[in-house]
Enzyme design. Sequence first.
Site, PDB file in Angstrom:
ATOM      1  CG  HIS A 166     -61.991-119.750 -10.939  1.00  0.00           C
ATOM      2  ND1 HIS A 166     -61.774-119.050 -12.069  1.00  0.00           N
ATOM      3  CD2 HIS A 166     -60.908-119.807 -10.112  1.00  0.00           C
ATOM      4  CE1 HIS A 166     -60.509-118.316 -11.473  1.00  0.00           C
ATOM      5  NE2 HIS A 166     -59.888-118.878 -10.604  1.00  0.00           N
TER       6      HIS A 166
HETATM    7  O1  RIB Z   1     -58.943-122.498 -13.136  1.00  0.00           O
HETATM    8  C1  RIB Z   1     -60.109-122.528 -12.045  1.00  0.00           C
HETATM    9  C2  RIB Z   1     -60.481-123.958 -11.786  1.00  0.00           C
HETATM   10  O2  RIB Z   1     -59.177-124.750 -11.426  1.00  0.00           O
HETATM   11  C3  RIB Z   1     -61.329-124.019 -10.725  1.00  0.00           C
HETATM   12  O3  RIB Z   1     -62.227-125.164 -11.068  1.00  0.00           O
HETATM   13  C4  RIB Z   1     -60.549-124.554  -9.561  1.00  0.00           C
HETATM   14  O4  RIB Z   1     -61.528-125.234  -8.589  1.00  0.00           O
HETATM   15  C5  RIB Z   1     -59.706-125.171 -10.178  1.00  0.00           C
HETATM   16  O5  RIB Z   1     -60.361-126.660 -10.267  1.00  0.00           O
END
Ligand code: RIB
Length: 313
Positions: A244
């Site tokens: 992500h």
């Molecule tokens: O949904 C993914 C996000 O949520 C990413 O930033 C992960 O680190 C969590 O914070």
Amino acid sequence: MSVKAVIIDCDPGVDDAVALLLAFASRAEMDVLAVTTVAGNVNAALTARNARLIRQIAGREDVPIYAGAIAPLVRPPVVASHFHGDSGLGWMAISEPAAPAATGHAVDAIIDLIMSRPPGSVSIAVTGPATNLALAMTLQPAIAQRLEQAVIMGGARSEGGNITASAEYNVFADPHAAELVFRSGAPCVVLGLDATHQVRATPPKLDAIRGIGTPAAMAVADLLDFSIAVHRRLVGPEDYPPLHDPCTIAYLLEPSLFQTVPVDLRVELESPLTLGHTAVEFRVKDPGAATVQWAVKANAEGVFDLLLERLAR
Ligand code: RIB
Ligand code: CA
């Protein structure tokens, strides 16, 4: 290509840590003005400590780290330690980093860094709940127009949610902050699950990363080893963790790795069932006037090639 001046606002967090290591390794292309941390995956004290630890591994004590908001604007804190471990860094050996955090609050640092530089010269990557940026925009509304862009990991449309059926974690954790930022008029590029789910850390990718052998590469491999184990236990044996947060840094370094479209983006703030849902409307009346771009496609191989090349430096 000119060097991009960037603030990284994050909640390390395993994938935040990989994003930081990618940014720190891109010294020739990215000037990390500061790292600011926020309560999110784990509490604010741990996210600040974790950012300092990753900075130490990367040998980038030249970059100041400012601790920030300890809770969302309105909602109570919601952690995601089931995906990041109690420390927030999975299986990584934890020690107290030698270099301290900078004095001063993250929100003040964000305002000062943006207001002290020419308009349009500073970008911010937001890889956790957007609490710090929302507070900065509230204290100094001028930063919305002064930012070059805010590249935000958050939200979901076609992919559904990852913390509830209809909400992605960062937006769910602080929906009011996300709504304020998306509506601020600041140029936002939003990398939601629709894009980040296309970039998966599979065992062959990890083997390639581990084979690099540098301290940063070994740290990334260890962090993602943990993520693979957790994902296979919590999500499914054939499911691999999305990268992500590194997608925000990859976008800032090579925007052509992603396809984005102009949207109108609103956040659900009332419903107990769908709180934090991102209503992504593609049918915008005047695409040229839209301030929010939504990522619909990611070049996963290109993101990994970039990560491998930088970790080998
Ligand atoms: O949904 C993914 C996000 O949520 C990413 O930033 C992960 O680190 C969590 O914070
Ligand atoms: Ca994060």
